[in-house]
Design a protein around this motif. Sequence first.
Motif, mmCIF file in Angstrom:
data_model
loop_
_atom_site.group_PDB
_atom_site.id
_atom_site.type_symbol
_atom_site.label_atom_id
_atom_site.label_comp_id
_atom_site.label_asym_id
_atom_site.label_seq_id
_atom_site.Cartn_x
_atom_site.Cartn_y
_atom_site.Cartn_z
ATOM 1 N N ASP A 22 40.915 36.359 53.665
ATOM 2 C CA ASP A 22 39.989 35.829 54.665
ATOM 3 C C ASP A 22 38.731 36.690 54.686
ATOM 4 O OD1 ASP A 22 40.549 38.138 56.149
ATOM 5 O OD2 ASP A 22 41.828 37.111 57.597
ATOM 6 N N GLU A 23 37.817 36.396 55.592
ATOM 7 C CA GLU A 23 36.549 37.123 55.612
ATOM 8 C C GLU A 23 36.714 38.592 55.997
ATOM 9 O OE1 GLU A 23 37.203 34.970 59.479
ATOM 10 O OE2 GLU A 23 37.226 34.434 57.347
ATOM 11 N N GLY A 24 37.868 38.946 56.590
ATOM 12 C CA GLY A 24 38.141 40.335 56.941
ATOM 13 C C GLY A 24 38.919 41.076 55.865
ATOM 14 N N PHE A 25 39.014 40.494 54.674
ATOM 15 C CA PHE A 25 39.727 41.081 53.532
ATOM 16 C C PHE A 25 41.229 41.202 53.781
ATOM 17 C CE2 PHE A 25 35.356 42.474 52.992
ATOM 18 C CZ PHE A 25 35.124 42.241 51.662
ATOM 19 N N HIS A 26 41.768 40.349 54.642
ATOM 20 C CA HIS A 26 43.213 40.328 54.868
ATOM 21 C C HIS A 26 43.839 39.263 53.967
ATOM 22 C CE1 HIS A 26 41.653 41.940 58.788
ATOM 23 N NE2 HIS A 26 42.523 42.870 58.437
ATOM 24 N N LEU A 27 45.025 39.582 53.471
ATOM 25 C CA LEU A 27 45.683 38.701 52.507
ATOM 26 C C LEU A 27 46.240 37.454 53.181
ATOM 27 C CD1 LEU A 27 46.654 38.515 49.508
ATOM 28 C CD2 LEU A 27 48.808 39.525 50.290
ATOM 29 N N LEU A 28 45.837 36.309 52.666
ATOM 30 C CA LEU A 28 46.400 35.031 53.108
ATOM 31 C C LEU A 28 47.547 34.601 52.202
ATOM 32 C CD1 LEU A 28 43.051 33.126 53.786
ATOM 33 C CD2 LEU A 28 44.574 34.149 55.496
ATOM 34 N N LEU B 259 43.756 27.059 51.895
ATOM 35 C CA LEU B 259 44.178 28.237 52.666
ATOM 36 C C LEU B 259 43.100 28.735 53.621
ATOM 37 C CD1 LEU B 259 45.864 30.219 49.751
ATOM 38 C CD2 LEU B 259 47.053 29.285 51.756
ATOM 39 N N GLY B 260 41.884 28.223 53.474
ATOM 40 C CA GLY B 260 40.779 28.738 54.266
ATOM 41 C C GLY B 260 40.316 30.100 53.793
ATOM 42 N N ALA B 261 40.535 30.391 52.523
ATOM 43 C CA ALA B 261 40.150 31.696 51.967
ATOM 44 C C ALA B 261 38.644 31.750 51.744
ATOM 45 C CB ALA B 261 40.880 31.943 50.656
ATOM 46 N N ARG B 262 38.060 32.930 51.987
ATOM 47 C CA ARG B 262 36.636 33.127 51.737
ATOM 48 C C ARG B 262 36.362 34.079 50.580
ATOM 49 N NH1 ARG B 262 33.544 31.026 55.753
ATOM 50 N NH2 ARG B 262 32.025 31.070 54.060
ATOM 51 N N LEU B 263 37.381 34.871 50.210
ATOM 52 C CA LEU B 263 37.232 35.821 49.104
ATOM 53 C C LEU B 263 38.452 35.749 48.209
ATOM 54 C CD1 LEU B 263 36.359 38.009 51.887
ATOM 55 C CD2 LEU B 263 34.912 38.505 49.932
ATOM 56 N N LEU B 264 38.246 36.048 46.931
ATOM 57 C CA LEU B 264 39.336 36.047 45.967
ATOM 58 C C LEU B 264 39.338 37.361 45.193
ATOM 59 C CD1 LEU B 264 38.806 32.526 44.307
ATOM 60 C CD2 LEU B 264 40.163 33.067 46.345
ATOM 61 N N ALA C 65 33.560 32.425 39.330
ATOM 62 C CA ALA C 65 32.617 32.919 40.334
ATOM 63 C C ALA C 65 31.509 31.906 40.592
ATOM 64 C CB ALA C 65 32.035 34.252 39.892
ATOM 65 N N GLN C 66 31.039 31.249 39.541
ATOM 66 C CA GLN C 66 29.976 30.247 39.685
ATOM 67 C C GLN C 66 30.450 29.060 40.512
ATOM 68 O OE1 GLN C 66 28.843 28.165 36.064
ATOM 69 N NE2 GLN C 66 26.692 28.140 36.709
ATOM 70 N N ILE C 67 31.645 28.573 40.213
ATOM 71 C CA ILE C 67 32.198 27.460 40.995
ATOM 72 C C ILE C 67 32.438 27.913 42.432
ATOM 73 C CG2 ILE C 67 34.178 25.916 41.242
ATOM 74 C CD1 ILE C 67 34.457 25.970 38.185
ATOM 75 N N GLN D 213 31.337 28.169 48.444
ATOM 76 C CA GLN D 213 31.222 29.243 49.434
ATOM 77 C C GLN D 213 32.493 30.090 49.483
ATOM 78 O OE1 GLN D 213 29.972 27.084 53.032
ATOM 79 N NE2 GLN D 213 27.849 27.661 52.552
ATOM 80 N N VAL D 214 33.046 30.336 48.306
ATOM 81 C CA VAL D 214 34.200 31.227 48.140
ATOM 82 C C VAL D 214 33.781 32.301 47.142
ATOM 83 C CG1 VAL D 214 36.599 31.446 47.397
ATOM 84 C CG2 VAL D 214 35.852 29.376 48.607
ATOM 85 N N THR D 215 33.857 33.558 47.546
ATOM 86 C CA THR D 215 33.361 34.659 46.719
ATOM 87 C C THR D 215 34.476 35.279 45.888
ATOM 88 O OG1 THR D 215 31.661 35.201 48.342
ATOM 89 C CG2 THR D 215 32.250 36.931 46.764
#
Length: 223
Positions: free
Chosen positions: A129-135, A162-167, A192-194, A199-201
């Motif tokens: 998630d946006e807080g770097f917590h594992l989903l 999952l509503g993830a914002r970072l990978l 990364a481009q996709i 809006q997923v980093t």
Amino acid sequence: MSEHRQYAPVTLPLGGGISRADDHTFLQDLIRTLDTTHPAPDRLAASFLAHFGSAGMALSAHVGGLDEVAGRETALPPLLAVAREAALRLYRARVRRTDVLAGRAGLEAYLQACMGHEVIEQFRVLFLDEGFHLLADELMGTGTVNHSPVYPREIMRRALALGARLLVLAHNHPAGQPEPSPADIEMTLRIAQIGRIMQVTVHDHIIVGNGRTHSFREAGLLI
């Protein structure tokens, strides 16, 4: 009446600041706990360290690799595989409770334990998630000794679900060296481009191999 020996509780290694002497003591106690009749736990612990390099790498090894060191006449390898699964669950629980990237050493130790001794390539994704917590931590592809199929759109579809914002992407190099191939770099930049469109980093891509890791972010391949 058989002798009943008492041993200190076995503490599964979670990485960070563990000396070789600590690893030897841990492995020796683990061997004694799992096989109370083993004739030489001290010698076997030393053999594991010589062959695998650390207690963590020994626990992450396949049963076949453990058989080569322990011998097929003992039931230790499958029991150690159970201990490995216990360690992975503890790692996963620790990673899930914290900012994943704040405990970078623990994250890399976890990935080593998951993938360090796999004989085929695996591609897994940590969804944050946006807080770097594992989903979720999910295996997204397995393949051959030098290739695992990766489908960027499937990764993004799962991230959105999952509503993830970072990978954090991760895969292993069974041949040993963790340096990325041109294909690894091309694939990572494509994901990364996709991700930017969705809006997923993609925060990082970590390659595991030969007891070492390679971070795309630290190498300047991801900005």
